[in-house]
Design an enzyme around this catalytic site. Sequence first.
Site, PDB file in Angstrom:
ATOM      1  N   ASP A  93       9.763   5.718   5.515  1.00 48.43           N
ATOM      2  CA  ASP A  93       9.109   5.838   6.818  1.00 48.43           C
ATOM      3  C   ASP A  93      10.086   5.656   7.969  1.00 48.43           C
ATOM      4  O   ASP A  93      11.250   5.310   7.780  1.00 48.43           O
ATOM      5  CB  ASP A  93       7.972   4.815   6.930  1.00 48.43           C
ATOM      6  CG  ASP A  93       8.349   3.444   6.367  1.00 48.43           C
ATOM      7  OD1 ASP A  93       9.536   3.079   6.424  1.00 48.43           O
ATOM      8  OD2 ASP A  93       7.450   2.736   5.867  1.00 48.43           O
ATOM      9  N   HIS A 166      -0.427  -2.567   3.360  1.00 49.89           N
ATOM     10  CA  HIS A 166       0.182  -1.243   3.456  1.00 49.89           C
ATOM     11  C   HIS A 166       1.452  -1.157   2.616  1.00 49.89           C
ATOM     12  O   HIS A 166       2.175  -2.140   2.452  1.00 49.89           O
ATOM     13  CB  HIS A 166       0.466  -0.851   4.913  1.00 49.89           C
ATOM     14  CG  HIS A 166       1.565  -1.614   5.592  1.00 49.89           C
ATOM     15  ND1 HIS A 166       1.349  -2.370   6.725  1.00 49.89           N
ATOM     16  CD2 HIS A 166       2.880  -1.729   5.321  1.00 49.89           C
ATOM     17  CE1 HIS A 166       2.491  -2.916   7.115  1.00 49.89           C
ATOM     18  NE2 HIS A 166       3.439  -2.542   6.277  1.00 49.89           N
ATOM     19  N   GLU A 171      -1.535   2.580   6.158  1.00 50.52           N
ATOM     20  CA  GLU A 171      -2.384   1.488   6.618  1.00 50.52           C
ATOM     21  C   GLU A 171      -3.768   1.549   5.966  1.00 50.52           C
ATOM     22  O   GLU A 171      -4.120   2.547   5.324  1.00 50.52           O
ATOM     23  CB  GLU A 171      -2.522   1.559   8.146  1.00 50.52           C
ATOM     24  CG  GLU A 171      -1.214   1.389   8.908  1.00 50.52           C
ATOM     25  CD  GLU A 171      -0.709  -0.057   8.939  1.00 50.52           C
ATOM     26  OE1 GLU A 171      -1.170  -0.873   8.119  1.00 50.52           O
ATOM     27  OE2 GLU A 171       0.151  -0.362   9.786  1.00 50.52           O
TER      28      GLU A 171
END
Length: 640
Positions: A93, A166, A171
């Site tokens: 990410d 998460h 999420e």
Amino acid sequence: MKNSAPLQYDIPGKFEETRFEKNHNVIFKSASDASKYVAEEIAQLIRFKQSRYESCVLGLATGSSPIKVYEELVRMHQEDGLSFHNVITFNLDEYYPMTKENRQSYHYFMQEHLFNHVDIRPENINIPDGTILLSQVNQYCIDYDNKIKQAGGIDLQLLGIGRTGHVGFNEPGSHINSGTRIITLDHITRIDASSAFNGTANVPKRAITMGVSTILRSKRILLLAWGQNKAEIIKRTIQGEITSEVPATFLQNHNNTTFVLDQFAASELTRFKTPWLVGECIWTQELKSKAIIWLCKETKQSILKLTDRDYNNNGMSDLLAQEGSAYDLNINMFNVLQHTITGWPGGKPNTDDSNRPERSNPSKKRIILFSPHPDDDVISMGGTFSKLIKQGHDVHVVYQTSGNIAVTDDEALKFAEVCNDFISNENSTTFSSVISDLNTKSENEVDSLEVRKLKGLIRRRESYAATRYIGLKDENTHFLDLPFYETGQIKKNPLAKEDIDIVAAIISKIKPHQVFAAGDLADPHGTHEVCLNAIFAAMKELKKESFMDDCWLWLYRGAWHEWDLHEIDMAVPLSPDEVLMKRHAILYHQSQKDRVMFQGNDSREFWVRAEDRNKNTAKLYDDLGLAQYEAIEAFKRFDY
């Protein structure tokens, strides 16, 4: 590997995985040992792929959990010849929007912790791009997933886990079929990241993340979790039902996932929290204490009211059979807890100390109170601190770090401007420079040496104000400013011999009978852990000195966590007046009031959370049928 085999957990009981657990997990005494274990598995995979002339595709994570893994991989590269020439990486990410040069970017993180130190080919590094135009993000994410497929899929994926459950930035509410995409970050996630961004308002609200389905297509997954603050979510993930509200539970569907945990992150799992519910136990005194206190809470009864039926109905029939009756168990447990309570934390002179937590002699003790930051002393044990002084002991408080990074720029600017206004123009150069530095400081810029010095002095003077209020002489207040801390940023240097030598020197100088130290390993930024390790190392070095034969080490916990009742060896009651005195002492640390930078996941001010914690400990003793007090500060004795 030496020191890195999975831990056979220290708590007696049944240790094999149980019907409660739905994910394979291995548990270690420390995050360092666990990280070496993980690094060794990665290294073996890289070498195996090299032997077959194949690429090794790694999915990598950021955050605090994998840092020690990357440190070990770098060491293997530099000392053992581990090559990364065949490694292709895909990071989970990146914040959006976020430039690669930003210190908070995951590009910056990966370069700093791994890529700059190994021989990986730059073209083999893949990290989501936080600068892509919003209109192009969807196609970019599709292309990112396709690139993973073209590389042959991820051979091994590293994961951390957030308090929301998460993985990556998937999420709560994320779908099991989700691919790489842009996502809005949960408020809790942004709070947890706030310290790195100098406040929640500065944390990006979105991120690009690999999706759940992308992660689940990995051939092997290792999820890392360290520390007490991860214990509850680890329990929900490993023992709970699969739900999108805890996205990490989707890993129960993966047939080659291992959770790698330290003992603190594993502490809420049923086989460790309440092993008597799993099977027969080896009933040590510690486990008996833990079980009986749990039984009181479960049945909502005081110790002396527990019956044979209570024990039998709650998985403790073997304990009852071993001890004979609930009456004997209850009386013994009541006495154990009663003997932890004392209003004389330095020992009560001229009394029988056989059932007291501290020695009566010498009646006047030399005492060191180590405080990692310049306020942990009053936050964690302000009442006990005051008692020790009033009861005539030679008390020294030792602040291990300057605490400068916990002072906001606004607070520092206020002090600099006051100083600048006060002193004459010809002597104001330094403060003019500080004011200029603070006013022109960019978002990612490290504080100048002058700014750090000012912030450190702010914390220092607040500490003097608090200790004077408690009654400590200035000459008994010491500031070590340990070098590991002085980086000007959240990331600190590793503990070094220089730090240990400084701690050892102050111990040698004072020759204490008692040492109080912060045993709060749930500190989210790690300073407490490093400071404690410095004390352990220093005391180990000094153990051969004769004065150490009479030195006892007591651990307190601070703003982040409290000892469980069965762990407490000394409980120091506080009167209403002492509670108020402690509050006032904490409030002398004005720079840490209100908009404190490193509050963790508790938004209350430090004095409020400390007061509530102490009052709650007193209530727990009261609920068990012991004396009722306004508040209690708790300590655990540690045999170093």
